[in-house]
Structures are given as C-alpha cells and as structure tokens.
Scaffold this motif. Structure first.
Motif, PDB file in Angstrom:
ATOM      1  N   GLN A   1      10.039  -0.566  10.951  1.00  0.00           N
ATOM      2  CA  GLN A   1       9.068  -1.753  10.834  1.00  0.00           C
ATOM      3  C   GLN A   1       7.722  -2.003  11.354  1.00  0.00           C
ATOM      4  OE1 GLN A   1      11.937  -2.684  12.587  1.00  0.00           O
ATOM      5  NE2 GLN A   1      13.580  -3.282  11.079  1.00  0.00           N
ATOM      6  N   LYS A   2       7.536  -2.013  12.643  1.00  0.00           N
ATOM      7  CA  LYS A   2       6.387  -1.970  12.852  1.00  0.00           C
ATOM      8  C   LYS A   2       5.524  -0.733  12.453  1.00  0.00           C
ATOM      9  CE  LYS A   2       3.641  -3.799  16.503  1.00  0.00           C
ATOM     10  NZ  LYS A   2       4.003  -4.411  18.452  1.00  0.00           N
ATOM     11  N   ARG A   3       6.340  -0.051  12.761  1.00  0.00           N
ATOM     12  CA  ARG A   3       5.377   1.571  12.213  1.00  0.00           C
ATOM     13  C   ARG A   3       4.933   1.176  10.468  1.00  0.00           C
ATOM     14  NH1 ARG A   3       7.074   6.771  10.259  1.00  0.00           N
ATOM     15  NH2 ARG A   3       6.690   8.385  11.666  1.00  0.00           N
ATOM     16  N   ARG A   4       5.637   1.166   9.863  1.00  0.00           N
ATOM     17  CA  ARG A   4       5.408   1.114   8.161  1.00  0.00           C
ATOM     18  C   ARG A   4       3.928   0.302   8.341  1.00  0.00           C
ATOM     19  NH1 ARG A   4       9.384  -1.275   3.067  1.00  0.00           N
ATOM     20  NH2 ARG A   4       9.164  -2.977   5.027  1.00  0.00           N
ATOM     21  N   HIS A   5       4.696  -0.593   9.350  1.00  0.00           N
ATOM     22  CA  HIS A   5       3.089  -2.090   9.124  1.00  0.00           C
ATOM     23  C   HIS A   5       1.676  -1.208   9.315  1.00  0.00           C
ATOM     24  CE1 HIS A   5       1.176  -6.195   9.287  1.00  0.00           C
ATOM     25  NE2 HIS A   5       1.292  -5.832   9.939  1.00  0.00           N
ATOM     26  N   THR A   6       1.937  -0.864  10.944  1.00  0.00           N
ATOM     27  CA  THR A   6       0.769  -0.217  11.822  1.00  0.00           C
ATOM     28  C   THR A   6       0.301   0.940  10.591  1.00  0.00           C
ATOM     29  OG1 THR A   6       1.726  -0.706  13.472  1.00  0.00           O
ATOM     30  CG2 THR A   6       0.222   0.777  13.513  1.00  0.00           C
ATOM     31  N   TYR A   7       0.868   1.902   9.540  1.00  0.00           N
ATOM     32  CA  TYR A   7       0.007   2.822   9.159  1.00  0.00           C
ATOM     33  C   TYR A   7      -0.560   2.166   8.017  1.00  0.00           C
ATOM     34  CZ  TYR A   7       3.247   6.280  11.909  1.00  0.00           C
ATOM     35  OH  TYR A   7       3.194   6.935  13.188  1.00  0.00           O
ATOM     36  N   ARG A   8       0.202   0.812   7.301  1.00  0.00           N
ATOM     37  CA  ARG A   8      -0.651   0.588   6.105  1.00  0.00           C
ATOM     38  C   ARG A   8      -2.040   0.125   6.995  1.00  0.00           C
ATOM     39  NH1 ARG A   8       4.425  -2.335   2.551  1.00  0.00           N
ATOM     40  NH2 ARG A   8       5.449  -0.206   1.831  1.00  0.00           N
ATOM     41  N   ILE A   9      -1.527  -0.620   7.541  1.00  0.00           N
ATOM     42  CA  ILE A   9      -3.308  -1.940   8.629  1.00  0.00           C
ATOM     43  C   ILE A   9      -4.199  -0.742   8.620  1.00  0.00           C
ATOM     44  CG2 ILE A   9      -3.591  -3.346   9.799  1.00  0.00           C
ATOM     45  CD1 ILE A   9      -2.559  -4.477   8.418  1.00  0.00           C
ATOM     46  N   VAL A  10      -3.364   0.651   9.102  1.00  0.00           N
ATOM     47  CA  VAL A  10      -5.051   1.535   9.472  1.00  0.00           C
ATOM     48  C   VAL A  10      -5.429   1.577   8.790  1.00  0.00           C
ATOM     49  CG1 VAL A  10      -5.050   4.045   9.899  1.00  0.00           C
ATOM     50  CG2 VAL A  10      -3.425   2.199  11.263  1.00  0.00           C
ATOM     51  N   LEU A  11      -4.452   2.131   6.916  1.00  0.00           N
ATOM     52  CA  LEU A  11      -5.303   3.018   5.629  1.00  0.00           C
ATOM     53  C   LEU A  11      -5.917   1.925   5.485  1.00  0.00           C
ATOM     54  CD1 LEU A  11      -1.909   4.641   4.757  1.00  0.00           C
ATOM     55  CD2 LEU A  11      -4.602   5.992   5.100  1.00  0.00           C
ATOM     56  N   TRP A  12      -5.554   0.643   5.787  1.00  0.00           N
ATOM     57  CA  TRP A  12      -6.542  -1.235   4.958  1.00  0.00           C
ATOM     58  C   TRP A  12      -7.985  -1.216   5.487  1.00  0.00           C
ATOM     59  CZ3 TRP A  12      -7.250  -3.719   0.590  1.00  0.00           C
ATOM     60  CH2 TRP A  12      -7.716  -5.133   0.932  1.00  0.00           C
ATOM     61  N   GLN A  13      -7.881  -0.496   6.523  1.00  0.00           N
ATOM     62  CA  GLN A  13      -8.675  -1.054   8.102  1.00  0.00           C
ATOM     63  C   GLN A  13      -9.868   0.103   7.667  1.00  0.00           C
ATOM     64  OE1 GLN A  13      -8.575  -1.669  11.931  1.00  0.00           O
ATOM     65  NE2 GLN A  13      -7.568  -2.957  11.922  1.00  0.00           N
ATOM     66  N   ALA A  14      -9.455   1.449   7.570  1.00  0.00           N
ATOM     67  CA  ALA A  14     -10.177   2.444   7.060  1.00  0.00           C
ATOM     68  C   ALA A  14     -10.872   2.316   5.828  1.00  0.00           C
ATOM     69  CB  ALA A  14      -9.548   3.508   6.679  1.00  0.00           C
ATOM     70  N   ARG A  15     -10.130   1.840   5.021  1.00  0.00           N
ATOM     71  CA  ARG A  15     -10.859   2.045   3.462  1.00  0.00           C
ATOM     72  C   ARG A  15     -11.514   0.267   3.276  1.00  0.00           C
ATOM     73  NH1 ARG A  15      -5.023   2.463   0.679  1.00  0.00           N
ATOM     74  NH2 ARG A  15      -4.873   4.710   0.807  1.00  0.00           N
ATOM     75  N   GLN A  16     -11.463  -0.648   4.053  1.00  0.00           N
ATOM     76  CA  GLN A  16     -12.745  -1.312   4.239  1.00  0.00           C
ATOM     77  C   GLN A  16     -13.909  -0.961   4.964  1.00  0.00           C
ATOM     78  OE1 GLN A  16     -11.120  -3.451   1.635  1.00  0.00           O
ATOM     79  NE2 GLN A  16     -11.609  -5.881   2.778  1.00  0.00           N
ATOM     80  N   ALA A  17     -13.223  -0.246   5.756  1.00  0.00           N
ATOM     81  CA  ALA A  17     -14.737  -0.143   6.281  1.00  0.00           C
ATOM     82  C   ALA A  17     -15.482   1.001   6.038  1.00  0.00           C
ATOM     83  CB  ALA A  17     -14.431   0.482   8.436  1.00  0.00           C
ATOM     84  N   GLY A  18     -14.883   1.961   5.259  1.00  0.00           N
ATOM     85  CA  GLY A  18     -15.648   3.424   4.711  1.00  0.00           C
ATOM     86  C   GLY A  18     -15.464   4.124   4.974  1.00  0.00           C
ATOM     87  N   ILE A  19     -14.132   4.278   6.286  1.00  0.00           N
ATOM     88  CA  ILE A  19     -14.257   5.523   6.945  1.00  0.00           C
ATOM     89  C   ILE A  19     -13.006   6.752   5.708  1.00  0.00           C
ATOM     90  CG2 ILE A  19     -13.737   5.946   9.496  1.00  0.00           C
ATOM     91  CD1 ILE A  19     -14.775   3.536  10.477  1.00  0.00           C
ATOM     92  N   PRO A  20     -12.982   7.441   6.268  1.00  0.00           N
ATOM     93  CA  PRO A  20     -12.192   8.981   5.771  1.00  0.00           C
ATOM     94  C   PRO A  20     -11.131   8.461   7.135  1.00  0.00           C
ATOM     95  CG  PRO A  20     -14.077   9.843   6.585  1.00  0.00           C
ATOM     96  CD  PRO A  20     -14.644   8.901   6.466  1.00  0.00           C
ATOM     97  N   LEU A  21     -10.248   8.773   6.138  1.00  0.00           N
ATOM     98  CA  LEU A  21      -8.248   8.105   7.016  1.00  0.00           C
ATOM     99  C   LEU A  21      -7.781   8.996   6.503  1.00  0.00           C
ATOM    100  CD1 LEU A  21      -7.159   6.284   9.514  1.00  0.00           C
ATOM    101  CD2 LEU A  21      -5.713   7.404   8.822  1.00  0.00           C
ATOM    102  N   VAL A  22      -7.016  10.484   6.952  1.00  0.00           N
ATOM    103  CA  VAL A  22      -5.941  11.130   6.511  1.00  0.00           C
ATOM    104  C   VAL A  22      -5.216  11.534   7.729  1.00  0.00           C
ATOM    105  CG1 VAL A  22      -5.443  13.100   5.518  1.00  0.00           C
ATOM    106  CG2 VAL A  22      -7.418  12.452   4.744  1.00  0.00           C
ATOM    107  N   PHE A  23      -3.848  10.611   7.655  1.00  0.00           N
ATOM    108  CA  PHE A  23      -2.995  11.398   8.613  1.00  0.00           C
ATOM    109  C   PHE A  23      -2.405  12.369   8.742  1.00  0.00           C
ATOM    110  CE2 PHE A  23      -2.060   6.301   8.645  1.00  0.00           C
ATOM    111  CZ  PHE A  23      -1.527   5.928   9.594  1.00  0.00           C
ATOM    112  N   PRO A  24      -2.091  12.857  10.173  1.00  0.00           N
ATOM    113  CA  PRO A  24      -1.972  14.473  10.236  1.00  0.00           C
ATOM    114  C   PRO A  24      -0.798  14.748  10.213  1.00  0.00           C
ATOM    115  CG  PRO A  24      -2.145  12.758  12.775  1.00  0.00           C
ATOM    116  CD  PRO A  24      -2.242  11.694  11.722  1.00  0.00           C
ATOM    117  N   PRO A  25      -0.155  15.587   9.940  1.00  0.00           N
ATOM    118  CA  PRO A  25       1.800  16.191   8.990  1.00  0.00           C
ATOM    119  C   PRO A  25       2.490  15.055   9.742  1.00  0.00           C
ATOM    120  CG  PRO A  25       0.092  18.178  10.027  1.00  0.00           C
ATOM    121  CD  PRO A  25      -0.544  16.754  10.489  1.00  0.00           C
TER     122      PRO A  25
END
Length: 211
Positions: A56-80
């Motif tokens: 459950q924390k994994r899913r939450h963490t990945y969503r927060i990471v993507l949200w923070q990246a978008r809010q900061a205007g930083i490109p982020l693509v998870f590795p495979p």
C-alpha cells in the motif's frame, strides 16, 4: 551559507533525484558535498522496510513522487523495475572523474529517461559519457568500494535513517519535502526555534509491542 552541505543519497530513491534537481535548478548558490550510500544498508541497520516493500505504501509513494515531480516541473519517468540493485550506479558515480557530472548523468539515465541501472552493462553509455572507458573495472576498484562503505558507516554514526538527507551544521534533514527547512536553517540557526527543540524531548506515553 558558505560550507558545502553533506548530502547523503542513493540513486534508488526518486525523492533524492527530485531534491538534486531542485537544488541544482533553484538553489545554485548552495554548495553540496554528495555522499552516495546504500539505502538498503541503512534500512537493515534501523530495522525498517523500504517504502517500496509495503504494497500500500509503494503505490502511495509512487503517486506522491509523480505528483511532486509535476508540481516542481521536473521530468520523471520510472525505470522498468523498482526497487533495483543500485550498487553499480553508486560505484560508477564514485569512479567517475567528475562526481557532480556523474550524479547528473546517472539520475538522468534512471529517473529522467526511465532506463535500467541494475547492472554495469545497462550503464555503459553513461560511463562513456563520463569518460570511464572500462566501467566494469572502474567500479570494482578497492578505493571505490571503500568510499561507498565509509559513506554508509558515517551516515549510520550520524543517525541518518533515510535518503535523501542533508546535514546542516549538526542537524539532519530527511526527504525532499524538508529541503526548504534545511536551507532556512543553513541561513539562520534560529529556524529551529524553542518549540522545535522542545518537541525533541516529548516523552512517549505508550510504546507499541514489537513482535
């Protein structure tokens, strides 16, 4: 703020990537002394699971990471795949002639372009870009392994419990979301005021039984 701030990080952490990009882009006057560490060793020492090891924390963490990246205007693509073995990438950073350029390149490879980094074969192009012609030999050097180990031992002595962590004077600031607090404290020690100091010593009313 004059002395470089020690920065403990592992390339496995997307929050470390975000903090690195933010510091480099928005706080160019902040000097850093990067110290790669193995996050897994820290987790083992403090007896914790990583955020990606709890479903459950994994899913939450990945969503927060993507949200923070978008809010900061930083490109982020998870590795495979994530988590992955970060040792080859960490050692490549230590083996490269220009450490800051190496951190930039490795982070871009993993978190900007979403490429694997769990083996030296996956990092050949990055190594070539950094002027490391024989990366397999370079990351196997004893001095590279010793420095990574020494960084980890130092982090544990200081009480580092997660990555990224900024050390400012005698205080540790964990996480991308602590960036502003860390920089404020670097500029003014009174940022950690009496109330912040008081809550350090609040007693525990109850302790959970650990089985």
């Amino acid at each position: 703020m004059t002395a470089p701030l020690d920065w403990y990080f592992d390339v496995i952490s997307p929050f470390a990537y975000l903090q690195w990009r933010r510091l480099r882009r928005d706080h160019a006057g902040v000097a850093l002394n990067p110290k790669p560490v193995l996050f897994a060793a820290i987790l083992n020492h403090v007896g914790q699971l990583g955020p990606a090891e709890i479903p459950q924390k994994r899913r939450h963490t990945y969503r927060i990471v993507l949200w923070q990246a978008r809010q900061a205007g930083i490109p982020l693509v998870f590795p495979p795949a994530h988590p992955f073995n970060p040792l080859p990438a960490l050692r490549l950073i230590l083996a490269a002639p220009d450490r800051m350029a190496a951190i930039d390149a490795v982070f871009a490879h993993i978190w900007e372009h979403g490429k694997p980094a769990d083996g030296i074969d996956a990092l050949v192009d990055v190594a070539r870009e950094l002027g490391v012609d024989d990366p397999a030999t370079a990351i196997a050097r004893d001095e590279v392994k010793r420095e990574l180990l020494a960084n980890g031992e130092e982090a544990l002595r200081l009480g580092v419990f997660g990555v990224p962590t900024l050390k400012v004077r005698d205080e540790l600031f964990w996480g991308n979301d602590a960036t502003e607090l860390a920089l404020a404290y670097a500029n003014d020690a009174a940022t950690l005021d009496a109330e912040m100091r008081r809550v350090d010593a609040i007693p525990e009313a109850i302790q959970r039984i650990r089985k």
